[in-house]
Design a protein around this motif. Structure first.
Motif, mmCIF file in Angstrom:
data_model
loop_
_atom_site.group_PDB
_atom_site.id
_atom_site.type_symbol
_atom_site.label_atom_id
_atom_site.label_comp_id
_atom_site.label_asym_id
_atom_site.label_seq_id
_atom_site.Cartn_x
_atom_site.Cartn_y
_atom_site.Cartn_z
ATOM 1 N N LEU A 105 0.861 -1.181 0.000
ATOM 2 C CA LEU A 105 0.000 0.000 0.000
ATOM 3 C C LEU A 105 0.893 1.225 0.000
ATOM 4 O O LEU A 105 1.906 1.274 0.723
ATOM 5 N N HIS A 106 0.547 2.215 -0.808
ATOM 6 C CA HIS A 106 1.314 3.457 -0.921
ATOM 7 C C HIS A 106 0.395 4.636 -0.658
ATOM 8 O O HIS A 106 -0.655 4.760 -1.293
ATOM 9 N N ALA A 107 0.779 5.487 0.294
ATOM 10 C CA ALA A 107 0.004 6.694 0.594
ATOM 11 C C ALA A 107 0.950 7.890 0.543
ATOM 12 O O ALA A 107 2.069 7.829 1.059
ATOM 13 N N TYR A 108 0.477 8.976 -0.078
ATOM 14 C CA TYR A 108 1.281 10.197 -0.151
ATOM 15 C C TYR A 108 0.391 11.396 0.116
ATOM 16 O O TYR A 108 -0.690 11.513 -0.473
ATOM 17 N N ASP A 109 0.837 12.257 1.001
ATOM 18 C CA ASP A 109 0.131 13.497 1.314
ATOM 19 C C ASP A 109 1.060 14.634 0.921
ATOM 20 O O ASP A 109 2.059 14.902 1.606
ATOM 21 N N ALA A 110 0.750 15.292 -0.195
ATOM 22 C CA ALA A 110 1.617 16.351 -0.718
ATOM 23 C C ALA A 110 1.712 17.521 0.251
ATOM 24 O O ALA A 110 2.785 18.106 0.419
ATOM 25 N N ALA A 111 0.606 17.880 0.900
ATOM 26 C CA ALA A 111 0.617 19.011 1.828
ATOM 27 C C ALA A 111 1.522 18.734 3.034
ATOM 28 O O ALA A 111 2.213 19.624 3.520
ATOM 29 N N ALA A 112 1.523 17.511 3.498
ATOM 30 C CA ALA A 112 2.342 17.135 4.658
ATOM 31 C C ALA A 112 3.760 16.734 4.259
ATOM 32 O O ALA A 112 4.614 16.558 5.119
ATOM 33 N N LYS A 113 3.987 16.542 2.951
ATOM 34 C CA LYS A 113 5.282 16.085 2.432
ATOM 35 C C LYS A 113 5.668 14.729 3.011
ATOM 36 O O LYS A 113 6.832 14.493 3.360
ATOM 37 N N LEU A 114 4.684 13.858 3.119
ATOM 38 C CA LEU A 114 4.885 12.548 3.722
ATOM 39 C C LEU A 114 4.471 11.423 2.796
ATOM 40 O O LEU A 114 3.407 11.476 2.176
ATOM 41 N N GLN A 115 5.310 10.403 2.722
ATOM 42 C CA GLN A 115 4.986 9.175 2.002
ATOM 43 C C GLN A 115 5.119 8.002 2.964
ATOM 44 O O GLN A 115 6.079 7.926 3.728
ATOM 45 N N VAL A 116 4.156 7.089 2.907
ATOM 46 C CA VAL A 116 4.225 5.854 3.676
ATOM 47 C C VAL A 116 3.974 4.703 2.717
ATOM 48 O O VAL A 116 3.010 4.732 1.944
ATOM 49 N N ARG A 117 4.871 3.714 2.756
ATOM 50 C CA ARG A 117 4.686 2.488 1.982
ATOM 51 C C ARG A 117 4.618 1.329 2.957
ATOM 52 O O ARG A 117 5.468 1.218 3.839
ATOM 53 N N ILE A 118 3.620 0.492 2.783
ATOM 54 C CA ILE A 118 3.419 -0.648 3.686
ATOM 55 C C ILE A 118 3.387 -1.924 2.866
ATOM 56 O O ILE A 118 2.735 -1.983 1.817
ATOM 57 N N GLU A 119 4.092 -2.933 3.348
ATOM 58 C CA GLU A 119 4.025 -4.269 2.760
ATOM 59 C C GLU A 119 3.506 -5.222 3.816
ATOM 60 O O GLU A 119 3.814 -5.069 5.003
ATOM 61 N N GLY A 120 2.710 -6.175 3.391
ATOM 62 C CA GLY A 120 2.193 -7.146 4.341
ATOM 63 C C GLY A 120 1.320 -8.171 3.656
ATOM 64 O O GLY A 120 1.409 -8.370 2.438
ATOM 65 N N ARG A 121 0.464 -8.782 4.449
ATOM 66 C CA ARG A 121 -0.438 -9.815 3.947
ATOM 67 C C ARG A 121 -1.866 -9.349 4.175
ATOM 68 O O ARG A 121 -2.183 -8.775 5.210
ATOM 69 N N ALA A 122 -2.703 -9.636 3.198
ATOM 70 C CA ALA A 122 -4.109 -9.243 3.276
ATOM 71 C C ALA A 122 -4.983 -10.469 3.486
ATOM 72 O O ALA A 122 -4.667 -11.564 3.020
ATOM 73 N N ARG A 123 -6.069 -10.257 4.186
ATOM 74 C CA ARG A 123 -7.046 -11.329 4.423
ATOM 75 C C ARG A 123 -8.417 -10.826 4.012
ATOM 76 O O ARG A 123 -8.798 -9.707 4.351
ATOM 77 N N LEU A 124 -9.133 -11.653 3.276
ATOM 78 C CA LEU A 124 -10.485 -11.308 2.829
ATOM 79 C C LEU A 124 -11.518 -11.803 3.828
ATOM 80 O O LEU A 124 -11.431 -12.944 4.299
ATOM 81 N N HIS A 125 -12.474 -10.959 4.132
ATOM 82 C CA HIS A 125 -13.622 -11.341 4.979
ATOM 83 C C HIS A 125 -14.893 -11.137 4.167
ATOM 84 O O HIS A 125 -15.120 -10.055 3.630
ATOM 85 N N GLY A 126 -15.711 -12.167 4.091
ATOM 86 C CA GLY A 126 -16.997 -12.067 3.418
ATOM 87 C C GLY A 126 -18.031 -12.880 4.158
ATOM 88 O O GLY A 126 -17.738 -13.977 4.644
ATOM 89 N N MET A 127 -19.223 -12.350 4.275
ATOM 90 C CA MET A 127 -20.333 -13.066 4.916
ATOM 91 C C MET A 127 -19.978 -13.492 6.341
ATOM 92 O O MET A 127 -20.431 -14.540 6.799
ATOM 93 N N ASP A 128 -19.173 -12.712 7.044
ATOM 94 C CA ASP A 128 -18.829 -13.024 8.427
ATOM 95 C C ASP A 128 -19.091 -11.790 9.288
ATOM 96 O O ASP A 128 -19.593 -10.764 8.797
ATOM 97 N N ALA A 129 -18.746 -11.872 10.565
ATOM 98 C CA ALA A 129 -19.023 -10.767 11.484
ATOM 99 C C ALA A 129 -18.272 -9.495 11.084
ATOM 100 O O ALA A 129 -18.822 -8.388 11.173
ATOM 101 N N PHE A 185 -24.864 -7.618 -0.566
ATOM 102 C CA PHE A 185 -23.976 -7.957 0.561
ATOM 103 C C PHE A 185 -23.124 -9.205 0.311
ATOM 104 O O PHE A 185 -21.942 -9.217 0.672
ATOM 105 N N PRO A 186 -23.634 -10.265 -0.313
ATOM 106 C CA PRO A 186 -22.774 -11.433 -0.557
ATOM 107 C C PRO A 186 -21.531 -11.130 -1.408
ATOM 108 O O PRO A 186 -20.559 -11.877 -1.370
ATOM 109 N N GLU A 187 -21.562 -10.031 -2.169
ATOM 110 C CA GLU A 187 -20.403 -9.651 -2.995
ATOM 111 C C GLU A 187 -19.419 -8.751 -2.241
ATOM 112 O O GLU A 187 -18.324 -8.476 -2.726
ATOM 113 N N PHE A 188 -19.791 -8.286 -1.058
ATOM 114 C CA PHE A 188 -18.994 -7.347 -0.269
ATOM 115 C C PHE A 188 -17.860 -8.075 0.448
ATOM 116 O O PHE A 188 -18.075 -9.095 1.088
ATOM 117 N N ARG A 189 -16.647 -7.552 0.316
ATOM 118 C CA ARG A 189 -15.487 -8.117 0.997
ATOM 119 C C ARG A 189 -14.754 -7.029 1.775
ATOM 120 O O ARG A 189 -14.578 -5.912 1.293
#
Length: 197
Positions: free
Chosen positions: A85-109, A155-159
């Motif tokens: 994930l890459h986020a950049y805020d030009a006004a703040a002059k800040l960049q954050v890059r995140i690497e990790g693992r994603a998990r999908l949730h569907g039809m659960d709490a 809703f069944p298509e929502f993740r």
């Protein structure tokens, strides 16, 4: 000369600032509201798109976005959960890059709670026919749900996608000298180091 922020020469401060900006982004209060998410395509090539940051849990090191189960994004995460994930805020002059693992949730709490907290206009997308990425004969050849029952039928298509950060790269741009820091987690153990910008 511009006054330098308190985190400028403070590793822990840089990490706190990254999470603060991400939290503000999830609350629609910073340039981090619409970061870019990269997945690995089925052909092994990177795939990149803008997403909306919906939630952040600093203590758990997680970020939450939403997607459609019919999307390439959902299929790519299901096949290989490594994401960036890459986020950049030009006004703040800040960049954050995140690497990790994603998990999908569907039809659960988790999905039900996120669906319930979503604005009605956001829920409409999941009842759209056909699903995202489907070729169309013309630009408007798709149907939106016409009533609340049709919206709920989406809703069944929502993740919910929950990204757990394993690596966070922080960059602050300053005329006096940029500051870049890297934070990694092996399980719960954190390492932090300055990097050349």
């Amino acid at each position: 000369m511009t006054e330098l922020p308190a985190f400028y020469d403070d590793l822990a401060g840089c990490l706190a600032e990254a999470w603060r900006r991400l939290e503000e982004g999830a609350a629609h209060q910073s340039g981090f509201h619409a970061p870019a998410l990269a997945t690995i395509g089925r052909d092994g090539a990177p795939r990149l798109r803008t997403v909306v940051l919906r939630g952040v849990d600093r203590a758990a090191r997680t970020l939450r976005i939403h997607c459609d189960a019919r999307s390439d994004k959902a299929a790519e995460i299901a096949a290989d959960p490594r994401v960036s994930l890459h986020a950049y805020d030009a006004a703040a002059k800040l960049q954050v890059r995140i690497e990790g693992r994603a998990r999908l949730h569907g039809m659960d709490a988790a999905a039900r709670a996120a669906w319930g907290a979503s604005r009605p206009m956001s829920r409409v997308c999941y009842g759209t026919i056909p699903g995202p990425g489907t070729p169309l004969a013309e630009g408007g050849a798709y149907a939106l749900p016409e009533d609340e029952a049709a919206v709920e039928a989406g809703f069944p298509e929502f993740r919910v996608v929950v990204l757990t950060a394993a690596r966070l790269d922080f960059l602050y741009l300053a005329r006096q000298g940029h500051r870049r820091a890297l934070f990694t987690w092996d399980g719960e153990a954190e390492t932090a180091t300055w990097l050349a910008p």
